[in-house]
Design a protein around this motif. Sequence first.
Motif, mmCIF file in Angstrom:
data_model
loop_
_atom_site.group_PDB
_atom_site.id
_atom_site.type_symbol
_atom_site.label_atom_id
_atom_site.label_comp_id
_atom_site.label_asym_id
_atom_site.label_seq_id
_atom_site.Cartn_x
_atom_site.Cartn_y
_atom_site.Cartn_z
ATOM 1 N N LYS A 1 0.796 -1.339 -0.474
ATOM 2 C CA LYS A 1 0.191 -0.440 0.123
ATOM 3 C C LYS A 1 1.189 1.326 0.026
ATOM 4 N N PRO A 2 0.451 2.244 -0.792
ATOM 5 C CA PRO A 2 1.238 3.646 -0.884
ATOM 6 C C PRO A 2 1.213 4.604 1.168
ATOM 7 N N GLN B 1 -5.818 3.263 5.542
ATOM 8 C CA GLN B 1 -5.143 3.184 7.338
ATOM 9 C C GLN B 1 -4.445 3.899 7.973
ATOM 10 N N VAL B 2 -4.975 4.555 9.173
ATOM 11 C CA VAL B 2 -4.033 5.526 10.185
ATOM 12 C C VAL B 2 -3.281 4.531 11.454
ATOM 13 N N GLY C 1 5.204 -3.209 3.084
ATOM 14 C CA GLY C 1 5.564 -3.542 2.466
ATOM 15 C C GLY C 1 4.865 -4.738 2.082
ATOM 16 N N PRO C 2 4.893 -5.636 1.001
ATOM 17 C CA PRO C 2 4.522 -6.879 0.393
ATOM 18 C C PRO C 2 3.511 -7.621 1.229
ATOM 19 N N GLY C 3 4.113 -7.493 3.020
ATOM 20 C CA GLY C 3 3.463 -8.085 3.411
ATOM 21 C C GLY C 3 1.886 -7.445 4.096
ATOM 22 N N GLY C 4 1.849 -5.973 3.943
ATOM 23 C CA GLY C 4 1.233 -5.431 4.744
ATOM 24 C C GLY C 4 1.554 -4.053 5.224
ATOM 25 N N ILE C 5 1.130 -4.133 6.562
ATOM 26 C CA ILE C 5 1.119 -2.606 7.143
ATOM 27 C C ILE C 5 1.087 -3.759 8.888
#
Length: 117
Positions: free
Chosen positions: A12-13, A27-28, A36-40
């Motif tokens: 996600k940017p 998402q805050v 990264g590739p695995g998410g936040i």
Amino acid sequence: MRLNEIVFTDAKPVEGYGPGFFRIGGQVIHGPVIAGPGGIQTWAGLQDDAALLALKGQVDVLFVGTGAEIGHLPETLTGPLEEAGMGVEAMASPAACRTYNILLSEGRRIALALIPV
């Protein structure tokens, strides 16, 4: 003017940031974060190298945002990451966010670890 759609990978940017928080993919997150590739996910900060080493094999470059100003990364952090085959670039968090978004739009294998401004 012709506009091209930017397609991000499943990562996600960064959409925004402010004192103590980041907005990534809608998402805050308050406090330090990894994207990264695995998410936040939340991050314990520079002493938490295990969370960054978990990115081994998934990314080629890790951008580390050190807050409002550029800071020096300890060798105890950079050494193991470089041994794991990841390039590590330290910069101020705003610059890290911009660089990450640009390279993410190109489909690069990157991740971002951020300390809030």
